[in-house]
Design an enzyme around this catalytic site. Sequence first.
Site, PDB file in Angstrom:
ATOM      1  N   LYS A  90     -50.696 -52.518  -9.725  1.00 49.42           N
ATOM      2  CA  LYS A  90     -49.909 -53.532 -10.439  1.00 49.42           C
ATOM      3  C   LYS A  90     -50.287 -54.818  -9.918  1.00 49.42           C
ATOM      4  O   LYS A  90     -50.467 -55.031  -8.561  1.00 49.42           O
ATOM      5  CB  LYS A  90     -48.379 -53.731 -10.171  1.00 49.42           C
ATOM      6  CG  LYS A  90     -47.577 -54.795 -10.279  1.00 49.42           C
ATOM      7  CD  LYS A  90     -46.263 -54.835  -9.641  1.00 49.42           C
ATOM      8  CE  LYS A  90     -45.684 -56.008  -9.872  1.00 49.42           C
ATOM      9  NZ  LYS A  90     -44.284 -56.243  -9.377  1.00 49.42           N
ATOM     10  N   GLY A 110     -36.676 -61.613  -6.974  1.00 53.36           N
ATOM     11  CA  GLY A 110     -35.459 -61.388  -6.224  1.00 53.36           C
ATOM     12  C   GLY A 110     -34.310 -62.394  -6.371  1.00 53.36           C
ATOM     13  O   GLY A 110     -33.236 -62.337  -5.471  1.00 53.36           O
ATOM     14  N   ALA A 114     -38.816 -58.442 -12.397  1.00 53.21           N
ATOM     15  CA  ALA A 114     -38.650 -59.593 -11.531  1.00 53.21           C
ATOM     16  C   ALA A 114     -37.328 -60.272 -12.013  1.00 53.21           C
ATOM     17  O   ALA A 114     -37.188 -60.801 -13.225  1.00 53.21           O
ATOM     18  CB  ALA A 114     -39.515 -60.445 -11.380  1.00 53.21           C
ATOM     19  N   GLY A 115     -36.270 -60.505 -11.119  1.00 52.97           N
ATOM     20  CA  GLY A 115     -35.206 -61.372 -11.367  1.00 52.97           C
ATOM     21  C   GLY A 115     -34.065 -60.648 -11.884  1.00 52.97           C
ATOM     22  O   GLY A 115     -33.129 -61.257 -12.111  1.00 52.97           O
ATOM     23  N   ASN A 126     -36.376 -54.050  -7.709  1.00 46.94           N
ATOM     24  CA  ASN A 126     -36.093 -53.418  -6.477  1.00 46.94           C
ATOM     25  C   ASN A 126     -34.950 -54.163  -5.849  1.00 46.94           C
ATOM     26  O   ASN A 126     -34.088 -53.616  -5.562  1.00 46.94           O
ATOM     27  CB  ASN A 126     -37.420 -53.992  -5.948  1.00 46.94           C
ATOM     28  CG  ASN A 126     -37.481 -53.520  -4.190  1.00 46.94           C
ATOM     29  OD1 ASN A 126     -38.345 -53.748  -3.621  1.00 46.94           O
ATOM     30  ND2 ASN A 126     -36.570 -52.814  -3.993  1.00 46.94           N
TER      31      ASN A 126
END
Length: 263
Positions: free
Chosen positions: A105, A166, A192-193, A214
């Site tokens: 990635k 995050g 993401a997000g 995550n």
Amino acid sequence: MNGVANQTDALRIGNHVFSSRLFLGTGKFSDLDVQQRAVDFSGTEVLTFAVRRLNLDNPDAPNFLERLDLKKYTLLPNTAGATTAEEAVRIARLAKASGLCDMIKVEVIGNPKTLLPDPIETLKATEILVNEGFTVLTYTSDDPILAQHLQKAGAHAVMPGASPIGSGLGILNPHYLKFIIEEAQVPVIVDAGVGSPSDVSLAMELGADGVLLNTAVAGAKDPVLMAEAMKLAVEAGRKGYLAGRISKKRYASASSPVEGMIE
């Protein structure tokens, strides 16, 4: 090949085939036991992690990989921490030399506050690593034009951010994300997000091929339960997309036909 899917609706990235469309990051968990249980309940087949988190120069050093049955997963090392194409390429080569996986990635950050990707360095790193034979999944902004350039450079998947890494803000620009999906010739993994199962479901309903997350799991009050919720959200959103939702109307439409009713 890890995680070979039997269903006709399989996710294919390069030479890899997956039945799960949820990719899970491995950072930020409170402890390794919670992390392991969350991974199990998520149903994921792909685990991503920052190469810089591992002491690859010392194979005897303890790391989270030792707690997992790696036969069940495909590892997706990422180049987090890189700020230039040169750094990203060096990290990717280190991961490949360590025999972790042929996938990488690409993540090249252009601003330490927003953690938004540097488009020029990201494209440059993608071109180099594709030419070196990597299976490249590229983290990018929600820019439809940049997504097209990354595909032309040979990226095997594009990974537009829903919002800053995050942040938990969810999908800030579904319109642009839809543009990317409509023009894509390779899988689109929203990355993401995202903060909630509804964010994940929306991404899948828009036609995304998968979601990588995550913080939304690791930072939840109950990471294990949230991991399971995210798994179900991916599955529900995907089925909703394939089923085809009804069109939106300005006015009401009766569920039961009025013809033939007894007055």
